[in-house]
Design an enzyme around this catalytic site. Structure first.
Site, short mmCIF file in Angstrom:
data_model
loop_
_atom_site.label_atom_id
_atom_site.label_comp_id
_atom_site.label_asym_id
_atom_site.label_seq_id
_atom_site.Cartn_x
_atom_site.Cartn_y
_atom_site.Cartn_z
CE LYS A 154 5.09 -13.55 -9.54
NZ LYS A 154 5.51 -13.66 -8.14
CB ILE A 155 7.07 -7.12 -12.34
CG1 ILE A 155 5.69 -7.79 -12.47
CG2 ILE A 155 7.12 -5.83 -13.17
CD1 ILE A 155 4.54 -7.01 -11.83
CG ASP A 174 14.22 -8.42 -3.89
OD1 ASP A 174 14.02 -9.07 -2.84
OD2 ASP A 174 13.37 -8.32 -4.79
CB CYS A 205 9.37 -3.55 -3.71
SG CYS A 205 9.23 -1.78 -3.48
N PRO A 206 6.50 -4.86 -3.53
CG PRO A 206 6.14 -6.57 -1.99
CD PRO A 206 7.16 -6.01 -2.93
CB THR A 232 4.65 -0.08 -13.14
OG1 THR A 232 5.80 -0.86 -12.79
CG2 THR A 232 4.96 0.80 -14.32
CB SER A 233 5.12 -1.20 -7.68
OG SER A 233 5.08 -2.45 -7.08
NE ARG A 234 -1.21 -2.72 -5.47
CZ ARG A 234 -1.26 -3.38 -6.63
NH1 ARG A 234 -0.73 -2.85 -7.73
NH2 ARG A 234 -1.83 -4.57 -6.69
CG ASP A 258 0.17 1.89 -14.66
OD1 ASP A 258 -0.55 2.47 -15.50
OD2 ASP A 258 -0.04 0.73 -14.25
CD GLU A 263 -4.24 3.05 -8.22
OE1 GLU A 263 -3.10 3.42 -8.53
OE2 GLU A 263 -4.72 1.95 -8.57
CG HIS A 295 -3.50 0.15 -11.61
ND1 HIS A 295 -3.43 0.28 -10.24
CD2 HIS A 295 -2.95 -1.06 -11.89
CE1 HIS A 295 -2.90 -0.81 -9.72
NE2 HIS A 295 -2.59 -1.64 -10.71
P1 NAI Z 1 6.91 -10.51 -6.66
O1 NAI Z 1 6.36 -10.96 -5.36
O2 NAI Z 1 7.30 -11.53 -7.68
O3 NAI Z 1 8.20 -9.59 -6.41
C1 NAI Z 1 8.27 -8.62 -5.41
C2 NAI Z 1 9.74 -8.49 -5.02
O4 NAI Z 1 9.85 -7.41 -4.11
C3 NAI Z 1 10.27 -9.76 -4.31
O5 NAI Z 1 11.49 -10.16 -4.91
C4 NAI Z 1 10.49 -9.29 -2.89
O6 NAI Z 1 11.58 -9.93 -2.24
C5 NAI Z 1 10.77 -7.81 -3.10
N1 NAI Z 1 10.59 -7.01 -1.89
C6 NAI Z 1 9.72 -7.21 -0.87
N2 NAI Z 1 9.92 -6.27 0.08
C7 NAI Z 1 10.92 -5.49 -0.37
C8 NAI Z 1 11.59 -4.36 0.18
N3 NAI Z 1 11.28 -3.88 1.38
N4 NAI Z 1 12.57 -3.80 -0.55
C9 NAI Z 1 12.92 -4.31 -1.77
N5 NAI Z 1 12.34 -5.38 -2.32
C10 NAI Z 1 11.35 -5.96 -1.62
O7 NAI Z 1 5.85 -9.48 -7.25
P2 NAI Z 1 5.66 -9.05 -8.78
O8 NAI Z 1 4.74 -9.97 -9.46
O9 NAI Z 1 6.99 -8.77 -9.38
O10 NAI Z 1 4.87 -7.66 -8.58
C11 NAI Z 1 5.47 -6.53 -7.96
C12 NAI Z 1 4.39 -5.51 -7.67
O11 NAI Z 1 3.90 -4.99 -8.91
C13 NAI Z 1 3.13 -6.05 -6.98
O12 NAI Z 1 3.29 -6.06 -5.58
C14 NAI Z 1 2.08 -5.08 -7.40
O13 NAI Z 1 2.01 -4.07 -6.40
C15 NAI Z 1 2.61 -4.46 -8.69
N6 NAI Z 1 1.78 -4.78 -9.85
C16 NAI Z 1 1.30 -3.72 -10.60
C17 NAI Z 1 0.53 -3.95 -11.72
C18 NAI Z 1 0.03 -2.82 -12.59
O14 NAI Z 1 -0.83 -3.05 -13.48
N7 NAI Z 1 0.52 -1.61 -12.45
C19 NAI Z 1 0.14 -5.33 -12.10
C20 NAI Z 1 0.74 -6.37 -11.28
C21 NAI Z 1 1.51 -6.07 -10.19
#
Ligand code: NAI
Length: 329
Positions: A154-155, A174, A205-206, A232-234, A258, A263, A295
């Site tokens: 999504k992001i 991905d 990615c997560p 901005t992920s983890r 971020d 953290e 964050h």
């Molecule tokens: P999502 O689940 O919609 O997308 C994650 C994507 O990563 C999926 O398309 C998945 O197939 C892909 N993925 C999984 N394993 C992978 C790998 N080994 N290599 C490449 N791609 C891979 O998640 P969304 O909503 O897009 O969020 C992504 C991350 O953003 C979250 O896991 C979270 O850690 C982080 N996040 C950070 C925030 C912040 O305030 N800084 C707020 C919300 C989320």
């Protein structure tokens, strides 16, 4: 239902209280993060609500179960801080907010890119001090640059769209490429090609065992000199000592983060009058080409509203025994 909310900040309480009375939910707010030392605060609550830096490990879950907690409601999307097997073993349900605002996070990633590139943070300070010089403020056009996106959920997908709007060439990796993004001109490539060809890499990615330290010494070696890396992920997607080496030897030209691997001891707290005992973040902060935010990518009015309303819906579904729409399995 009585719910204990951990790691509460004033803005969390403000949003929860805005809707709580209409939902017949009773929230008790704790500043402390959840971990094995604070888990006893959950006594008397049927549900608890936690955030990104709460430690929901086996020991903590055993204590929660002992107090009769039946639901852990994450007010975030990622659940890398929860021991899923332990929760399952104790029959504690786990729900999350799968998408509160992909735009908020994607737009913050773009803010990091633009600030690092055009140095608006430095220009702001200079002009306030009467320094109108342009020395060392030279940036580059984003138009025509190659942006590598790792994770196009999504992001990541939202971020791809914004970067296409800037006229960038967007390449991505991905496990599950999106046909829709391909139609929009995003080119899926093997991970190594993304490392080799991108001018800017943004991580979406997560965090899991496959992605932990995806940015490390060997992936950095493949990248262009002067690469810009945005996370901005983890935090643990980046090996911090390796990226510090990359900054020192100028392989990494810009770093915008971020999130940070350690953290939980720092972020969301005002430590301005304390001695910070984390040499890695101090080292990172000393580089002029590193921008760290604590964050805050998710932190928009729209996202806070969505987090609050979805968390309440998740808890109400549990109360009424309905199917848990946002259960983490
Ligand atoms: P999502 O689940 O919609 O997308 C994650 C994507 O990563 C999926 O398309 C998945 O197939 C892909 N993925 C999984 N394993 C992978 C790998 N080994 N290599 C490449 N791609 C891979 O998640 P969304 O909503 O897009 O969020 C992504 C991350 O953003 C979250 O896991 C979270 O850690 C982080 N996040 C950070 C925030 C912040 O305030 N800084 C707020 C919300 C989320």
């Amino acid at each position: 239902m009585k719910v204990a909310v951990f790691s509460t900040k004033p803005y969390d309480q403000e949003y929860f209280e805005r809707y709580a009375s209409s939902e017949d939910l009773h929230f008790t707010y704790f500043d402390s993060p959840l971990n094995k030392d604070t888990a006893n605060l959950s006594a008397g609550f049927e549900a608890i609500c936690v955030f990104v830096n709460d430690t929901v490990d086996k020991e903590t879950i055993d204590l929660l179960a002992g107090h009769g907690v039946g639901l852990i409601a994450l007010r975030c999307a990622g659940y890398n801080n929860v021991d899923l097997d332990a929760a399952k073993e104790k029959n504690i349900k786990l729900v999350r907010v799968p998408a509160y605002s992909p735009e908020a996070v994607a737009e913050h990633a773009v803010a990091l890119i633009l600030t690092l590139n055009r140095k608006t943070h430095k220009a702001y300070n200079r002009v306030r001090e009467g320094n109108f010089s342009l020395n060392k403020l030279l940036g580059f056009n984003l138009h025509g640059k190659t942006v590598g996106v790792i994770g196009t959920g999504k992001i990541g997908a939202t971020f791809c769209g914004i970067m296409k709007g800037f006229g960038c060439n967007v390449i991505a990796y991905d496990l599950y490429p999106s046909e829709e993004l391909k139609c929009q001109g995003v080119e899926y490539r093997p991970l190594e090609d993304v490392f080799k060809e991108a001018d800017i890499i943004s991580l979406h990615c997560p965090l899991n065992p496959d992605t932990k330290h995806i940015i490390n010494k060997s992936s950095l070696e493949m990248m262009k000199d002067g690469i810009m890396i945005i996370n901005t992920s983890r935090g643990a997607l980046i090996n911090t000592p390796d990226i510090i080496d990359g900054l020192a030897n100028k392989k990494v030209g810009f770093l915008g983060i971020d999130v940070y691997e350690q953290e939980e001891n720092l972020f969301f707290k005002d430590l301005s009058e304390m001695i910070i005992e984390d040499d890695l973040i101090l080292r990172l902060s000393s580089y002029p080409n590193v921008l760290i935010t604590s964050h805050q990518a998710y932190f928009t009015r729209e996202a806070m509203e969505e987090i609050t309303l979805t968390t309440m819906k998740n808890i109400k579904e549990f109360c009424s025994g309905s199917t848990l729409t946002n259960e983490v399995i």
